[in-house]
Motif scaffolding. Structure first.
Motif, PDB file in Angstrom:
ATOM      1  N   LEU A  24      73.634  80.414  42.043  1.00 52.46           N
ATOM      2  CA  LEU A  24      72.651  79.458  41.542  1.00 52.46           C
ATOM      3  C   LEU A  24      72.791  78.184  42.341  1.00 52.46           C
ATOM      4  N   GLU A  25      71.840  77.303  42.191  1.00 53.97           N
ATOM      5  CA  GLU A  25      71.867  76.005  42.861  1.00 53.97           C
ATOM      6  C   GLU A  25      71.593  74.923  41.829  1.00 53.97           C
ATOM      7  N   THR A  26      72.202  73.771  42.039  1.00 51.28           N
ATOM      8  CA  THR A  26      71.907  72.600  41.225  1.00 51.28           C
ATOM      9  C   THR A  26      72.072  71.372  42.105  1.00 51.28           C
ATOM     10  N   GLY A  27      71.543  70.273  41.663  1.00 51.07           N
ATOM     11  CA  GLY A  27      71.618  69.054  42.458  1.00 51.07           C
ATOM     12  C   GLY A  27      73.026  68.476  42.502  1.00 51.07           C
ATOM     13  N   ALA A  28      73.379  67.899  43.634  1.00 54.53           N
ATOM     14  CA  ALA A  28      74.706  67.295  43.797  1.00 54.53           C
ATOM     15  C   ALA A  28      74.945  66.195  42.774  1.00 54.53           C
ATOM     16  N   ALA A  29      73.912  65.475  42.390  1.00 55.94           N
ATOM     17  CA  ALA A  29      74.058  64.381  41.434  1.00 55.94           C
ATOM     18  C   ALA A  29      74.049  64.852  39.986  1.00 55.94           C
ATOM     19  N   ASN A  30      73.806  66.131  39.755  1.00 50.17           N
ATOM     20  CA  ASN A  30      73.750  66.663  38.394  1.00 50.17           C
ATOM     21  C   ASN A  30      75.171  67.028  37.943  1.00 50.17           C
ATOM     22  N   VAL A  31      75.954  66.001  37.673  1.00 48.31           N
ATOM     23  CA  VAL A  31      77.367  66.176  37.330  1.00 48.31           C
ATOM     24  C   VAL A  31      77.531  67.016  36.063  1.00 48.31           C
ATOM     25  N   ARG A  32      76.659  66.812  35.111  1.00 48.71           N
ATOM     26  CA  ARG A  32      76.753  67.565  33.850  1.00 48.71           C
ATOM     27  C   ARG A  32      76.587  69.068  34.082  1.00 48.71           C
ATOM     28  N   ALA A  33      75.586  69.445  34.859  1.00 47.81           N
ATOM     29  CA  ALA A  33      75.368  70.870  35.141  1.00 47.81           C
ATOM     30  C   ALA A  33      76.515  71.432  35.972  1.00 47.81           C
ATOM     31  N   ARG A  34      76.950  70.700  36.977  1.00 51.64           N
ATOM     32  CA  ARG A  34      78.049  71.182  37.816  1.00 51.64           C
ATOM     33  C   ARG A  34      79.303  71.402  36.990  1.00 51.64           C
ATOM     34  N   SER A  35      79.580  70.513  36.067  1.00 57.60           N
ATOM     35  CA  SER A  35      80.743  70.664  35.186  1.00 57.60           C
ATOM     36  C   SER A  35      80.591  71.888  34.283  1.00 57.60           C
ATOM     37  N   PHE A  36      79.388  72.092  33.758  1.00 50.54           N
ATOM     38  CA  PHE A  36      79.102  73.262  32.910  1.00 50.54           C
ATOM     39  C   PHE A  36      79.379  74.556  33.675  1.00 50.54           C
ATOM     40  N   TYR A  37      78.828  74.669  34.874  1.00 51.83           N
ATOM     41  CA  TYR A  37      78.999  75.889  35.663  1.00 51.83           C
ATOM     42  C   TYR A  37      80.459  76.084  36.076  1.00 51.83           C
ATOM     43  N   GLN A  38      81.130  75.021  36.470  1.00 50.62           N
ATOM     44  CA  GLN A  38      82.538  75.131  36.837  1.00 50.62           C
ATOM     45  C   GLN A  38      83.369  75.588  35.644  1.00 50.62           C
ATOM     46  N   GLY A  39      83.023  75.131  34.450  1.00 50.04           N
ATOM     47  CA  GLY A  39      83.714  75.558  33.238  1.00 50.04           C
ATOM     48  C   GLY A  39      83.549  77.035  32.955  1.00 50.04           C
ATOM     49  N   LEU A  40      82.480  77.630  33.489  1.00 55.10           N
ATOM     50  CA  LEU A  40      82.243  79.069  33.335  1.00 55.10           C
ATOM     51  C   LEU A  40      82.837  79.870  34.492  1.00 55.10           C
ATOM     52  N   GLY A  41      83.512  79.196  35.419  1.00 60.29           N
ATOM     53  CA  GLY A  41      84.160  79.892  36.518  1.00 60.29           C
ATOM     54  C   GLY A  41      83.372  79.928  37.815  1.00 60.29           C
TER      55      GLY A  41
END
Length: 99
Positions: free
Chosen positions: A68-85
């Protein structure tokens, strides 16, 4: 006995779109085009349930990776995805071109 429905029966809480896409390694992956959770339905497991459904879709289609892709500035989404591995693999750079 109440005639009321649960909140989940009254509106769509979120959605995920899936497709296939060639990974930079050449392997075909499941690709999440969009993951949307309705305001008011956040932080109650909707996003996690949609991600689980996406991964189930990938398995059912014989795919071994979900991207998947998300914006570099979308810290909330990046944290969510990282939390899922999910791990970040690429960096895309862009610059507007003036006329």
């Amino acid at each position: 006995m109440s005639n009321r429905h649960s909140w989940a029966e009254d509106f769509v809480a979120g959605f995920v779109t899936m497709a296939t896409r060639r990974h930079f390694t050449g392997q075909v992956d499941a690709y999440i085009g969009e993951l949307v959770v309705r305001a008011g339905a956040e932080r109650i497991g909707v996003g996690r349930a949609l991600m689980n459904a996406a991964e189930s879709w990938a398995r059912a289609h014989g795919l071994r990776r979900v991207t998947l892709e998300t914006g570099a500035a979308n810290v909330r989404a990046r944290s969510f995805y990282q939390g899922l591995g999910y791990a970040e693999e690429e960096v895309r750079l862009s610059r507007p071109v003036s006329d």
